[in-house]
Design an enzyme around this catalytic site. Structure first.
Site, PDB file in Angstrom:
ATOM      1  N   GLU A 242      39.154 -24.860   9.523  1.00 30.12           N
ATOM      2  CA  GLU A 242      39.487 -25.678   8.352  1.00 30.12           C
ATOM      3  C   GLU A 242      39.888 -27.093   8.774  1.00 30.12           C
ATOM      4  OE1 GLU A 242      42.563 -25.603   4.516  1.00 30.12           O
ATOM      5  OE2 GLU A 242      42.583 -23.960   5.971  1.00 30.12           O
TER       6      GLU A 242
ATOM      7  N   HIS B 169      51.451 -23.541   6.016  1.00 31.15           N
ATOM      8  CA  HIS B 169      50.032 -23.357   5.704  1.00 31.15           C
ATOM      9  C   HIS B 169      49.524 -22.034   6.267  1.00 31.15           C
ATOM     10  CE1 HIS B 169      45.629 -24.532   6.415  1.00 31.15           C
ATOM     11  NE2 HIS B 169      45.767 -24.330   5.125  1.00 31.15           N
TER      12      HIS B 169
ATOM     13  N   GLU C  35      50.306 -19.379   3.843  1.00 29.93           N
ATOM     14  CA  GLU C  35      49.406 -19.405   2.687  1.00 29.93           C
ATOM     15  C   GLU C  35      48.192 -18.510   2.948  1.00 29.93           C
ATOM     16  OE1 GLU C  35      45.894 -22.123   1.106  1.00 29.93           O
ATOM     17  OE2 GLU C  35      47.691 -23.278   1.632  1.00 29.93           O
ATOM     18  N   HIS C  36      47.671 -18.533   4.152  1.00 29.30           N
ATOM     19  CA  HIS C  36      46.532 -17.695   4.507  1.00 29.30           C
ATOM     20  C   HIS C  36      46.944 -16.234   4.668  1.00 29.30           C
ATOM     21  CE1 HIS C  36      43.253 -20.667   5.724  1.00 29.30           C
ATOM     22  NE2 HIS C  36      44.258 -21.435   5.355  1.00 29.30           N
TER      23      HIS C  36
END
Length: 438
Positions: free
Chosen positions: A147, A67, A70-71
């Site tokens: 998040e 993840h 992904e950023h």
């Protein structure tokens, strides 16, 4: 339309063709796979860059790295800053985003057909040449923590996340996709870089596109962009094998039965009763889909009618299932007053168990067929949905099935098959997750 039941890793050619639309697959140097679906009546193209790596594939010291990547891939390359990447899509009215799942990651964009060369150039640069800048990593660490905090404030998200951990306890699939605050604080740039180098390479890359396009043009654009990236594009290289079933992980997974309560400052209790379900390639998955539709797939479903319409015990109630390569789970959800949790859970369980012993009615079966088929057809009007279908076909099932054949599979499910799959699930252990005030 031609239906290719299996897609060999070295296959190149037409997978399906009908009414001016054509699905094609090519293997480029380095083992890069490109699948496209032409949609002549569209003006847009959606393109996705897929890697078959998800949260289940992380090392213990690198939980959350997938993840994190992904950023970070949006945060700059040697030739583009994060602002350059954002402006490239904004200036043409395009959209770009990414998604991390438990078994895959995708970076995608939707643009006008004339802007496809730009999208290919930018996405290729991001995927192949990300800097993973140390300063940007620390900035994104804060963003990801926010998040996770946002997700933790949503009691429905908390209940679903807790259920996955309870029914897939001991399996990598039971871990949160985004990691936890503790793992995100602990992961280092070295962990993220190791993950990037391990998975982001030519033989792992799958590119899918759908819309107003020409397959050969897409391949030329992709190959040119990849050549500029400096990746090793050896001719004759074969794609990496598709994910296989991890029997050791599947054997280690267990359900922790009983009631698992998460206390939060909420007005309403969120309850899910669930257990183990089917994998993505299980032959009974179509019967499972019909079962879930009858049980909790809409306003005419059994859960909606029994829990909400007849008794007024909940505003939202539904059934769902999630499938992966070697495991799956299902859940029966409702949001209700805290003092009604036992009553609502008992009602949902009773409806679930009734499906295991009684065949659904002809009317229910017809409604479920119509709901699934209608939703599938409407969904396929989107270039994004078609792009995603190609990605799942290549990475998940290893087969391409055209729309007509997919609908036929659903309509072939009968009442006996629905009861059989319900009985199969009902035999397994169950757990209850409750997110409620203290």
């Amino acid at each position: 339309m031609t239906v290719l039941r299996e897609i060999p890793l070295d296959f190149e050619g037409v997978l399906a063709a009908e009414s001016g639309s054509e699905v094609r697959r090519s293997v480029l140097p380095g083992g890069v796979r490109v699948l496209t679906e032409s949609m002549p009546d569209q003006r847009s193209v959606t393109i996705g860059y897929w890697v078959a790596v998800g949260s289940r594939d992380e090392s213990p010291e690198g939980y959350g790295a997938t993840h994190f990547l992904e950023h970070l891939l949006f945060k700059g390359t040697p030739t583009r800053s994060a602002m350059d990447i954002a402006v490239a899509f904004d200036r043409v009215g395009g959209e770009s985003n990414a998604g991390t799942a438990k078994e895959s990651t995708v970076y995608h964009a939707r643009v006008l057909d004339e802007d496809l060369p730009m999208a290919v150039d930018v996405l290729t640069d991001m995927v192949t040449s990300s800097l993973i800048d140390p300063d940007e990593l620390e900035t994104e660490r804060g963003v990801i923590l926010e998040e996770l905090a946002m997700d933790a404030d949503d009691p429905v998200d908390v209940a679903h996340e807790e259920l996955a951990g309870v029914v897939l306890d001991g399996h990598p699939l039971g871990r949160p996709i985004g990691g936890t605050p503790e793992t995100i604080r602990a992961v280092t740039r070295e962990h993220v870089m190791d993950h990037y180098r391990r998975w982001y390479r030519p033989d792992e890359l799958v590119i899918t596109a759908a819309g107003h396009l020409d397959h050969d043009d897409v391949c030329r654009l992709v190959l040119s962009a990849l050549q500029q990236s400096g990746w090793d594009l050896r001719r004759g290289a074969v794609p990496a094998p598709r994910r296989t079933v991890d029997t050791a992980a599947a054997a280690a997974a267990r359900v922790r039965p009983g009631v698992h309560t998460v206390e939060k400052a909420v007005e309403q209790a969120n309850v899910i009763v669930g257990g183990r379900s089917l994998s993505t390639t299980d032959p009974d998955r179509f019967a499972l889909g019909v079962m879930m539709s009858v049980l909790g797939g809409g306003m005419s479903s059994r859960l909606f009618q029994e829990v909400r319409e007849k008794r007024g015990l909940a505003y939202s109630t539904y059934a769902f299932s999630a499938g992966y390569s070697d495991a799956g789970y299902y859940g029966l959800y409702a949001g209700c007053q805290p003092e009604r949790v036992d009553e609502v859970a008992a009602l949902m369980t009773a409806e679930f168990e009734r499906m295991a012993v009684e065949e659904v009615t002809g009317e229910e079966l017809e409604r479920a067929h119509g709901q699934i088929c209608g939703g599938t057809v409407l969904g396929m009007e989107s270039t994004g949905a078609r792009m995603s279908r190609l990605g799942r076909a290549e990475l998940v099932t290893g087969e391409f099935v055209d729309l007509s054949a997919s609908l036929a599979r659903v309509r072939a499910v009968d009442a006996a098959q629905v009861r059989a799959v319900a009985a199969r699930l009902a035999e397994g252990e169950r757990a209850r997750v409750v997110v409620a005030p203290a």
